[in-house]
Design a protein around this motif. Sequence first.
Motif, PDB file in Angstrom:
ATOM      1  N   PHE A  60      32.432  38.175  26.320  1.00  0.00           N
ATOM      2  CA  PHE A  60      33.274  39.067  27.135  1.00  0.00           C
ATOM      3  C   PHE A  60      32.403  39.966  28.021  1.00  0.00           C
ATOM      4  N   LEU A  61      31.295  40.430  27.458  1.00  0.00           N
ATOM      5  CA  LEU A  61      30.400  41.277  28.255  1.00  0.00           C
ATOM      6  C   LEU A  61      29.745  40.485  29.387  1.00  0.00           C
ATOM      7  N   LEU A  62      29.467  39.192  29.123  1.00  0.00           N
ATOM      8  CA  LEU A  62      28.941  38.345  30.203  1.00  0.00           C
ATOM      9  C   LEU A  62      29.930  38.261  31.359  1.00  0.00           C
ATOM     10  N   LEU A  63      31.206  38.133  31.014  1.00  0.00           N
ATOM     11  CA  LEU A  63      32.237  38.092  32.056  1.00  0.00           C
ATOM     12  C   LEU A  63      32.332  39.425  32.795  1.00  0.00           C
ATOM     13  N   ALA A  64      32.152  40.514  32.049  1.00  0.00           N
ATOM     14  CA  ALA A  64      32.296  41.853  32.643  1.00  0.00           C
ATOM     15  C   ALA A  64      31.098  42.256  33.491  1.00  0.00           C
ATOM     16  N   LEU A  65      29.902  41.737  33.132  1.00  0.00           N
ATOM     17  CA  LEU A  65      28.680  42.171  33.826  1.00  0.00           C
ATOM     18  C   LEU A  65      28.079  41.094  34.720  1.00  0.00           C
ATOM     19  N   GLY A  66      28.486  39.830  34.515  1.00  0.00           N
ATOM     20  CA  GLY A  66      27.828  38.727  35.204  1.00  0.00           C
ATOM     21  C   GLY A  66      28.398  38.417  36.574  1.00  0.00           C
ATOM     22  N   ARG A  67      28.107  37.202  37.039  1.00  0.00           N
ATOM     23  CA  ARG A  67      28.503  36.779  38.384  1.00  0.00           C
ATOM     24  C   ARG A  67      30.023  36.796  38.528  1.00  0.00           C
ATOM     25  N   GLY A  68      30.509  37.374  39.605  1.00  0.00           N
ATOM     26  CA  GLY A  68      31.939  37.453  39.859  1.00  0.00           C
ATOM     27  C   GLY A  68      32.591  38.707  39.312  1.00  0.00           C
ATOM     28  N   SER A  69      31.855  39.493  38.530  1.00  0.00           N
ATOM     29  CA  SER A  69      32.435  40.727  37.978  1.00  0.00           C
ATOM     30  C   SER A  69      32.421  41.828  39.031  1.00  0.00           C
ATOM     31  N   PRO A  70      33.340  42.790  38.923  1.00  0.00           N
ATOM     32  CA  PRO A  70      33.356  43.898  39.896  1.00  0.00           C
ATOM     33  C   PRO A  70      32.058  44.683  39.923  1.00  0.00           C
ATOM     34  N   ILE A  71      31.445  44.862  38.743  1.00  0.00           N
ATOM     35  CA  ILE A  71      30.209  45.646  38.705  1.00  0.00           C
ATOM     36  C   ILE A  71      29.121  44.995  39.553  1.00  0.00           C
ATOM     37  N   ARG A  72      29.066  43.664  39.534  1.00  0.00           N
ATOM     38  CA  ARG A  72      28.006  42.971  40.275  1.00  0.00           C
ATOM     39  C   ARG A  72      28.396  42.724  41.729  1.00  0.00           C
ATOM     40  N   GLU A  73      29.643  42.314  41.946  1.00  0.00           N
ATOM     41  CA  GLU A  73      30.053  41.930  43.301  1.00  0.00           C
ATOM     42  C   GLU A  73      30.375  43.135  44.172  1.00  0.00           C
ATOM     43  N   TRP A  74      31.019  44.144  43.593  1.00  0.00           N
ATOM     44  CA  TRP A  74      31.446  45.293  44.394  1.00  0.00           C
ATOM     45  C   TRP A  74      30.347  46.339  44.529  1.00  0.00           C
ATOM     46  N   PHE A  75      29.644  46.596  43.394  1.00  0.00           N
ATOM     47  CA  PHE A  75      28.652  47.678  43.416  1.00  0.00           C
ATOM     48  C   PHE A  75      27.214  47.158  43.505  1.00  0.00           C
ATOM     49  N   GLY A  76      27.045  45.835  43.389  1.00  0.00           N
ATOM     50  CA  GLY A  76      25.699  45.262  43.505  1.00  0.00           C
ATOM     51  C   GLY A  76      24.781  45.611  42.352  1.00  0.00           C
TER      52      GLY A  76
END
Length: 239
Positions: A60-76
Amino acid sequence: MIWQPFMLSLQVTIVASVLILVFGLSLGIWLARKQFPGQIFVSTLLNLPLVLPPSVVGYFLLLALGRGSPIREWFGIDLLFTWQAGAIASAVVAFPLMVESTRAAIANVDPELEAAARTLGSTELEVLWRVAIPVAYRGILAGFGLSVARGLGEFGATLMVAGSIPGRTQTLPLAIYDAVQMQRYELANIMVLIMSAIAFAVLWWVRYLESQQPQSQRKQYKKQQAFNATHRRYPKATF
């Protein structure tokens, strides 16, 4: 060889402890104070990391922090395979212990003490800060201690999101696993001994707090009763 994973574990545990304290304490107080539809669902959802396999929490954390997640895509922000991801994994796995301990401790505060404070003009925030938390602090500290110990020993979720990179993300539990894989049992024994000693110390402290709790609550109750009697005698005194 031992010093590096120990210091990294300490660093991860400190950051995870701050997250556990902030979010666990807030959510525990919120669940103890508020009654709302769906409360059981929310409480169950918050406790899921306690019963799910760590690998599932890690996924679940991989989904939340990995590729395609808001944290990575929106905030870089790319946190995967960093010690910060390990700290987040430790906090997520451990914080249900803090939430439940805080909820139980706050819910068990004598309502008469809080009612007395309200009749003296205290706001809900003052009742929480001056009455509920001082009475319940031993239960809160016990939950915090258990959460820190659980976060320190986290393995599965940390491996999923942070990996086991020596010097960067390899904490003590991961170093023990690697030492066993390489058949370096003498090194593994030393690290296991360190982890066991820390866990024993934390559990001893938690049990000590629990053994002191009833006596502390009685003292707090007597103190509050004496204060109420004084206030009735001198009504201009502020709470």
